[in-house]
Design a protein around this motif. Structure first.
Motif, PDB file in Angstrom:
ATOM      1  N   ALA A 129      38.411  42.983  39.433  1.00  0.00           N
ATOM      2  CA  ALA A 129      39.004  44.054  39.262  1.00  0.00           C
ATOM      3  C   ALA A 129      39.610  44.366  37.909  1.00  0.00           C
ATOM      4  CB  ALA A 129      40.232  44.071  40.010  1.00  0.00           C
ATOM      5  N   PRO A 130      39.812  45.544  37.579  1.00  0.00           N
ATOM      6  CA  PRO A 130      40.237  46.141  36.060  1.00  0.00           C
ATOM      7  C   PRO A 130      41.814  45.767  36.298  1.00  0.00           C
ATOM      8  CG  PRO A 130      39.410  48.019  37.531  1.00  0.00           C
ATOM      9  CD  PRO A 130      39.039  46.967  37.938  1.00  0.00           C
ATOM     10  N   MET A 131      42.398  45.510  35.063  1.00  0.00           N
ATOM     11  CA  MET A 131      43.970  45.334  35.071  1.00  0.00           C
ATOM     12  C   MET A 131      44.179  45.366  33.417  1.00  0.00           C
ATOM     13  SD  MET A 131      44.219  41.658  37.438  1.00  0.00           S
ATOM     14  CE  MET A 131      43.229  41.239  38.693  1.00  0.00           C
ATOM     15  N   GLY A 132      44.928  46.502  33.306  1.00  0.00           N
ATOM     16  CA  GLY A 132      45.280  46.572  31.963  1.00  0.00           C
ATOM     17  C   GLY A 132      43.921  46.575  31.055  1.00  0.00           C
ATOM     18  N   SER A 133      43.908  45.622  30.012  1.00  0.00           N
ATOM     19  CA  SER A 133      43.053  45.750  29.185  1.00  0.00           C
ATOM     20  C   SER A 133      41.686  44.762  29.430  1.00  0.00           C
ATOM     21  CB  SER A 133      43.544  45.074  27.602  1.00  0.00           C
ATOM     22  OG  SER A 133      44.111  44.043  27.815  1.00  0.00           O
ATOM     23  N   LEU A 171      47.185  30.201  35.930  1.00  0.00           N
ATOM     24  CA  LEU A 171      46.593  31.280  35.422  1.00  0.00           C
ATOM     25  C   LEU A 171      45.591  31.979  36.374  1.00  0.00           C
ATOM     26  CD1 LEU A 171      46.858  33.882  33.629  1.00  0.00           C
ATOM     27  CD2 LEU A 171      45.293  32.586  32.106  1.00  0.00           C
ATOM     28  N   ALA A 172      44.911  30.618  36.821  1.00  0.00           N
ATOM     29  CA  ALA A 172      43.798  31.140  37.458  1.00  0.00           C
ATOM     30  C   ALA A 172      44.084  31.752  38.950  1.00  0.00           C
ATOM     31  CB  ALA A 172      42.906  29.790  37.671  1.00  0.00           C
ATOM     32  N   LEU A 173      45.010  31.050  39.658  1.00  0.00           N
ATOM     33  CA  LEU A 173      45.576  31.416  40.926  1.00  0.00           C
ATOM     34  C   LEU A 173      46.237  32.860  40.786  1.00  0.00           C
ATOM     35  CD1 LEU A 173      47.036  28.224  42.553  1.00  0.00           C
ATOM     36  CD2 LEU A 173      44.912  29.248  42.881  1.00  0.00           C
ATOM     37  N   ALA A 174      46.995  33.375  39.862  1.00  0.00           N
ATOM     38  CA  ALA A 174      47.513  34.465  39.682  1.00  0.00           C
ATOM     39  C   ALA A 174      46.482  35.659  39.509  1.00  0.00           C
ATOM     40  CB  ALA A 174      48.467  34.417  38.548  1.00  0.00           C
ATOM     41  N   ILE A 175      45.545  35.180  38.529  1.00  0.00           N
ATOM     42  CA  ILE A 175      44.299  36.295  38.429  1.00  0.00           C
ATOM     43  C   ILE A 175      43.585  36.458  40.138  1.00  0.00           C
ATOM     44  CG2 ILE A 175      41.953  36.648  37.681  1.00  0.00           C
ATOM     45  CD1 ILE A 175      42.863  35.286  35.049  1.00  0.00           C
ATOM     46  N   TYR A 176      43.256  35.441  40.677  1.00  0.00           N
ATOM     47  CA  TYR A 176      42.705  35.867  41.981  1.00  0.00           C
ATOM     48  C   TYR A 176      43.810  36.467  42.947  1.00  0.00           C
ATOM     49  CZ  TYR A 176      39.718  31.737  40.678  1.00  0.00           C
ATOM     50  OH  TYR A 176      38.835  30.837  40.098  1.00  0.00           O
ATOM     51  N   ALA A 177      45.219  36.167  42.635  1.00  0.00           N
ATOM     52  CA  ALA A 177      45.973  36.965  43.619  1.00  0.00           C
ATOM     53  C   ALA A 177      45.896  38.425  43.350  1.00  0.00           C
ATOM     54  CB  ALA A 177      47.303  36.245  43.502  1.00  0.00           C
ATOM     55  N   LEU A 178      45.928  38.624  41.994  1.00  0.00           N
ATOM     56  CA  LEU A 178      45.894  39.802  41.581  1.00  0.00           C
ATOM     57  C   LEU A 178      44.504  40.768  41.854  1.00  0.00           C
ATOM     58  CD1 LEU A 178      47.542  39.420  38.086  1.00  0.00           C
ATOM     59  CD2 LEU A 178      48.376  41.106  39.845  1.00  0.00           C
ATOM     60  N   ALA A 179      43.549  40.029  41.585  1.00  0.00           N
ATOM     61  CA  ALA A 179      42.268  40.690  42.085  1.00  0.00           C
ATOM     62  C   ALA A 179      41.897  40.958  43.599  1.00  0.00           C
ATOM     63  CB  ALA A 179      41.315  39.798  41.420  1.00  0.00           C
ATOM     64  N   ALA A 180      42.372  39.818  44.017  1.00  0.00           N
ATOM     65  CA  ALA A 180      42.351  40.050  45.613  1.00  0.00           C
ATOM     66  C   ALA A 180      42.824  41.074  46.248  1.00  0.00           C
ATOM     67  CB  ALA A 180      42.623  38.584  46.387  1.00  0.00           C
ATOM     68  N   HIS A 214      51.670  36.364  34.059  1.00  0.00           N
ATOM     69  CA  HIS A 214      50.382  35.869  33.765  1.00  0.00           C
ATOM     70  C   HIS A 214      49.243  36.778  33.495  1.00  0.00           C
ATOM     71  CE1 HIS A 214      50.897  31.841  35.844  1.00  0.00           C
ATOM     72  NE2 HIS A 214      51.655  32.242  36.445  1.00  0.00           N
ATOM     73  N   LEU A 215      49.440  38.176  33.904  1.00  0.00           N
ATOM     74  CA  LEU A 215      48.463  39.044  33.474  1.00  0.00           C
ATOM     75  C   LEU A 215      48.709  39.427  31.850  1.00  0.00           C
ATOM     76  CD1 LEU A 215      46.460  41.077  33.869  1.00  0.00           C
ATOM     77  CD2 LEU A 215      48.024  42.807  34.589  1.00  0.00           C
ATOM     78  N   ASP A 216      50.168  39.386  31.424  1.00  0.00           N
ATOM     79  CA  ASP A 216      50.166  39.494  30.004  1.00  0.00           C
ATOM     80  C   ASP A 216      49.579  38.292  29.048  1.00  0.00           C
ATOM     81  OD1 ASP A 216      51.754  41.734  30.352  1.00  0.00           O
ATOM     82  OD2 ASP A 216      53.743  40.798  30.307  1.00  0.00           O
ATOM     83  N   ARG A 217      49.574  37.053  29.680  1.00  0.00           N
ATOM     84  CA  ARG A 217      49.200  36.150  29.226  1.00  0.00           C
ATOM     85  C   ARG A 217      47.525  36.154  29.060  1.00  0.00           C
ATOM     86  NH1 ARG A 217      48.536  31.302  26.879  1.00  0.00           N
ATOM     87  NH2 ARG A 217      47.695  29.485  27.708  1.00  0.00           N
ATOM     88  N   ALA A 218      46.845  36.697  30.348  1.00  0.00           N
ATOM     89  CA  ALA A 218      45.589  36.744  30.420  1.00  0.00           C
ATOM     90  C   ALA A 218      44.998  37.905  29.242  1.00  0.00           C
ATOM     91  CB  ALA A 218      44.998  37.146  31.621  1.00  0.00           C
ATOM     92  N   GLU A 219      45.658  38.811  29.314  1.00  0.00           N
ATOM     93  CA  GLU A 219      45.289  39.879  28.268  1.00  0.00           C
ATOM     94  C   GLU A 219      45.512  39.294  26.866  1.00  0.00           C
ATOM     95  OE1 GLU A 219      46.134  44.090  29.434  1.00  0.00           O
ATOM     96  OE2 GLU A 219      48.011  43.213  30.141  1.00  0.00           O
ATOM     97  N   SER A 220      46.243  38.732  26.398  1.00  0.00           N
ATOM     98  CA  SER A 220      46.662  38.061  25.183  1.00  0.00           C
ATOM     99  C   SER A 220      45.479  37.482  24.615  1.00  0.00           C
ATOM    100  CB  SER A 220      47.909  37.532  24.991  1.00  0.00           C
ATOM    101  OG  SER A 220      47.970  36.898  23.806  1.00  0.00           O
TER     102      SER A 220
END
Length: 276
Positions: A129-133, A171-180, A214-220
């Motif tokens: 899923a697209p999220m921010g950048s 971070l992985a679990l947070a990404i999965y939650a956001l994408a799911a 978590h998304l902020d960290r992933a984007e950074s």
């Protein structure tokens, strides 16, 4: 490809990332470069027994949930384990037999704790899923539904027990939650680490704020790795991909190609991380 408007109104390309890519970059940019950018790809080390064991357990649990609900019983574990067992990276037949028995004990105890009529929403589900950048994506071990919300379940087979901090900080679990929740259009805040060796479940209930962090960290991380990648592709010499050394250098797949890593940590046997 979708994009966002930059400062001058020019659409910017979204950076496609997975938790593995982000983790590789965060741990060691040089490992990231050798994994994803160098061509030809440098030769890798041989199989690691702990990785083989983890893959076997994941495959057995995937196959278990693919059975009809009435067939999902502990008695299925030995046959599934025989089907998916591999011995890559183990020291000898005795060690293989010992860890195969251990895996059967873990799996039997785990499935005994699953309600007979439990039906996951998804098993080994690819989410993107697209999220921010960024476009965040990856494969979730299992998605359950509880109380009308999705729950991310991740299996772990490492030698160390896990706690709430591990689930909260993943971070992985947070990404999965956001994408799911974007892919399935349903709330998803709870993430769980199921540690089969101990039978413990480490869980965390995210808020919008913790997921945003978590998304902020992933984007950074994604911005940093993309800038370094662009410079490298444009003819850079790889200076943006320094080696970050530590104990992890002992089991790095590219250890043979990294003088700093070899100096920083000793060689270990392929079965050293089994936790015997």
């Amino acid at each position: 490809m979708q994009g966002q408007l930059g400062l001058e109104g020019i659409p910017t390309k979204l950076v496609r990332v997975t938790p593995a890519r982000l983790a590789n970059w965060a741990q060691c940019p040089r490992k990231y470069r050798m994994t994803y950018l160098d061509r030809p790809t440098p030769s890798r080390a041989g199989a690691w027994a702990h990785s083989t064991l983890g893959a076997v357990v994941h495959n057995v649990l995937r196959a278990f949930f693919e059975l009809r609900p009435g067939k999902r019983t502990p008695e299925q574990v030995p046959a599934l384990l025989r089907r998916y067992w591999k011995s890559d990276g183990f020291a000898d037949a005795e060690q293989v037999a010992r860890h195969r028995r251990r895996a059967q004990e873990w799996l039997t105890a785990y499935v005994e704790g699953i309600e007979p009529d439990a039906e996951p929403v998804a098993v080994e589900r690819w989410v993107s899923a697209p999220m921010g950048s960024i476009i965040a994506e990856g494969r979730v071990d299992r998605l359950d539904e509880r109380g009308g919300e999705l729950v991310v379940v991740d299996y772990k087979t490492g030698r160390h027990a896990l706690g709430v901090d591990d689930a909260r900080d993943s971070l992985a679990l947070a990404i999965y939650a956001l994408a799911a929740r974007k892919n399935l259009h349903r709330p998803c805040r709870r993430v769980e680490l199921h540690h089969l060796p101990t039978g413990q479940v480490a869980s965390w209930e995210h808020t919008d704020g913790t997921l945003r962090s978590h998304l902020d960290r992933a984007e950074s991380l994604a911005a940093d790795l993309q800038n370094a990648t662009d410079a490298f592709v444009a003819g850079g010499d790889g200076a943006a991909f320094p080696a970050v050394t530590g104990r992890h250098c002992s089991w790095c797949d590219f250890r043979a190609h990294c003088p700093e890593g070899k100096q920083a940590a000793p060689d270990v046997a392929p079965w050293a991380l089994l936790g015997e």
